[in-house]
Scaffold this motif. Structure first.
Motif, PDB file in Angstrom:
ATOM      1  N   GLU A  71       0.870  -1.236   0.072  1.00 22.14           N
ATOM      2  CA  GLU A  71       0.050  -0.041   0.181  1.00 22.14           C
ATOM      3  C   GLU A  71       0.956   1.223  -0.043  1.00 22.14           C
ATOM      4  OE1 GLU A  71      -2.511   0.409   3.569  1.00 22.14           O
ATOM      5  OE2 GLU A  71      -0.944   0.294   4.690  1.00 22.14           O
ATOM      6  N   TRP A  72       0.438   2.497  -0.535  1.00 22.26           N
ATOM      7  CA  TRP A  72       1.118   3.762  -0.590  1.00 22.26           C
ATOM      8  C   TRP A  72       0.684   4.231   0.683  1.00 22.26           C
ATOM      9  CZ3 TRP A  72       4.052   4.683  -4.423  1.00 22.26           C
ATOM     10  CH2 TRP A  72       3.757   4.102  -5.767  1.00 22.26           C
ATOM     11  N   VAL A  73       1.974   5.110   1.384  1.00 25.65           N
ATOM     12  CA  VAL A  73       1.825   5.717   2.313  1.00 25.65           C
ATOM     13  C   VAL A  73       2.647   7.103   2.218  1.00 25.65           C
ATOM     14  CG1 VAL A  73       1.910   3.724   3.976  1.00 25.65           C
ATOM     15  CG2 VAL A  73       3.973   4.744   3.372  1.00 25.65           C
ATOM     16  N   ALA A  74       2.428   8.012   3.216  1.00 28.19           N
ATOM     17  CA  ALA A  74       2.997   9.211   3.215  1.00 28.19           C
ATOM     18  C   ALA A  74       4.048   9.275   4.083  1.00 28.19           C
ATOM     19  CB  ALA A  74       1.785  10.441   3.533  1.00 28.19           C
ATOM     20  N   VAL A  75       5.050  10.025   3.532  1.00 28.47           N
ATOM     21  CA  VAL A  75       6.450  10.007   4.368  1.00 28.47           C
ATOM     22  C   VAL A  75       7.005  11.432   4.604  1.00 28.47           C
ATOM     23  CG1 VAL A  75       8.719   9.254   4.482  1.00 28.47           C
ATOM     24  CG2 VAL A  75       7.023   7.699   3.724  1.00 28.47           C
ATOM     25  N   LYS A  76       7.185  12.069   5.687  1.00 28.15           N
ATOM     26  CA  LYS A  76       7.688  13.288   5.836  1.00 28.15           C
ATOM     27  C   LYS A  76       9.012  13.292   5.820  1.00 28.15           C
ATOM     28  CE  LYS A  76       3.961  15.906   6.420  1.00 28.15           C
ATOM     29  NZ  LYS A  76       3.706  17.264   5.803  1.00 28.15           N
ATOM     30  N   VAL A  77       9.595  14.167   5.048  1.00 26.68           N
ATOM     31  CA  VAL A  77      10.990  14.335   5.005  1.00 26.68           C
ATOM     32  C   VAL A  77      11.183  15.894   4.897  1.00 26.68           C
ATOM     33  CG1 VAL A  77      13.194  14.082   3.589  1.00 26.68           C
ATOM     34  CG2 VAL A  77      11.441  12.387   3.755  1.00 26.68           C
ATOM     35  N   ALA A  78      12.093  16.444   5.838  1.00 23.16           N
ATOM     36  CA  ALA A  78      12.109  17.937   5.900  1.00 23.16           C
ATOM     37  C   ALA A  78      13.086  18.431   4.633  1.00 23.16           C
ATOM     38  CB  ALA A  78      13.247  18.353   7.214  1.00 23.16           C
ATOM     39  N   TYR A  79      12.794  19.508   4.284  1.00 24.85           N
ATOM     40  CA  TYR A  79      13.643  20.317   3.003  1.00 24.85           C
ATOM     41  C   TYR A  79      14.874  20.163   3.292  1.00 24.85           C
ATOM     42  CZ  TYR A  79      14.540  23.540  -0.381  1.00 24.85           C
ATOM     43  OH  TYR A  79      14.974  24.019  -1.713  1.00 24.85           O
ATOM     44  N   ASP A  80      15.574  20.335   4.273  1.00 28.01           N
ATOM     45  CA  ASP A  80      17.125  20.362   4.319  1.00 28.01           C
ATOM     46  C   ASP A  80      17.525  19.112   4.231  1.00 28.01           C
ATOM     47  OD1 ASP A  80      16.076  19.881   6.854  1.00 28.01           O
ATOM     48  OD2 ASP A  80      17.541  21.065   7.819  1.00 28.01           O
ATOM     49  N   GLU A  81      16.734  18.020   4.410  1.00 31.01           N
ATOM     50  CA  GLU A  81      17.402  16.470   4.234  1.00 31.01           C
ATOM     51  C   GLU A  81      17.457  16.222   2.872  1.00 31.01           C
ATOM     52  OE1 GLU A  81      15.894  14.211   7.964  1.00 31.01           O
ATOM     53  OE2 GLU A  81      14.316  15.096   7.058  1.00 31.01           O
ATOM     54  N   THR A  82      18.394  16.796   2.166  1.00 32.59           N
ATOM     55  CA  THR A  82      18.658  16.663   0.589  1.00 32.59           C
ATOM     56  C   THR A  82      19.070  15.197   0.491  1.00 32.59           C
ATOM     57  OG1 THR A  82      20.778  17.314   0.814  1.00 32.59           O
ATOM     58  CG2 THR A  82      19.110  19.065   0.167  1.00 32.59           C
ATOM     59  N   GLU A  83      19.796  14.552   1.133  1.00 35.47           N
ATOM     60  CA  GLU A  83      20.343  13.230   0.741  1.00 35.47           C
ATOM     61  C   GLU A  83      19.089  12.251   0.922  1.00 35.47           C
ATOM     62  OE1 GLU A  83      23.799  11.922   2.790  1.00 35.47           O
ATOM     63  OE2 GLU A  83      24.880  13.859   2.154  1.00 35.47           O
ATOM     64  N   LEU A  84      18.294  12.387   2.047  1.00 36.94           N
ATOM     65  CA  LEU A  84      17.181  11.616   2.154  1.00 36.94           C
ATOM     66  C   LEU A  84      16.102  11.774   1.074  1.00 36.94           C
ATOM     67  CD1 LEU A  84      15.968   9.273   3.991  1.00 36.94           C
ATOM     68  CD2 LEU A  84      15.006  11.148   5.532  1.00 36.94           C
ATOM     69  N   ARG A  85      16.021  13.062   0.761  1.00 36.30           N
ATOM     70  CA  ARG A  85      14.908  13.281  -0.551  1.00 36.30           C
ATOM     71  C   ARG A  85      15.258  12.703  -1.777  1.00 36.30           C
ATOM     72  NH1 ARG A  85      14.902  19.441  -0.092  1.00 36.30           N
ATOM     73  NH2 ARG A  85      15.762  18.996  -2.073  1.00 36.30           N
ATOM     74  N   ALA A  86      16.581  12.673  -1.985  1.00 39.40           N
ATOM     75  CA  ALA A  86      17.057  12.180  -3.351  1.00 39.40           C
ATOM     76  C   ALA A  86      17.070  10.653  -2.925  1.00 39.40           C
ATOM     77  CB  ALA A  86      18.710  12.475  -3.513  1.00 39.40           C
TER      78      ALA A  86
END
Length: 131
Positions: A71-86
């Protein structure tokens, strides 16, 4: 192309396609080419089906033990966490502008050790992602 005629499954003109595709068959259509020299026979078939969810309806059950890993879920990642966002983007994550969260499969979030960032119920606000 112009549609000349549409035939329902089981009606004359659709029987051989109904025999071949069975309950998957939705319609048989005859179309004329733009130059009006050719007539095409096309069929519409069902290739997949899923339960339709309405806005505000929850996909998951209330018990965390009964969750589905696909199932699809929503995950919060802070804007300044660029490596995690990538990393989330590389695992197939999609950004939801409405919910300001990343949308990923639950199994991927758990596999990548970001399961603790899942916000239960927030997926219902991610209508702009198209999942």
């Amino acid at each position: 192309m112009e549609i000349i005629k549409t035939i329902k499954p089981g009606d004359d003109g659709s029987k051989r396609y109904h025999e071949k595709y069975g309950e998957q068959l939705c319609a048989v259509r005859y179309r004329r080419s733009p130059c009006k020299k050719t007539v095409y026979t096309t069929i519409e078939i069902i290739v997949a089906q899923r339960e339709a969810f309405q806005q505000g309806q929850h996909k998951r059950t209330s018990s965390p033990h009964l969750t589905h890993s696909s199932e699809w879920v929503a995950v919060k990642v802070a804007y300044d966490e660029t490596e995690l966002r990538a990393a989330v983007r590389r695992m197939g994550g999609r950004w939801s502008n409405q919910a300001k969260a990343w949308v990923v499969k639950r199994s991927m979030a758990i596999r990548r050790n970001i399961g603790h960032r899942i916000v239960e119920g927030l997926i219902d606000e991610c209508l702009d992602v198209g999942i």
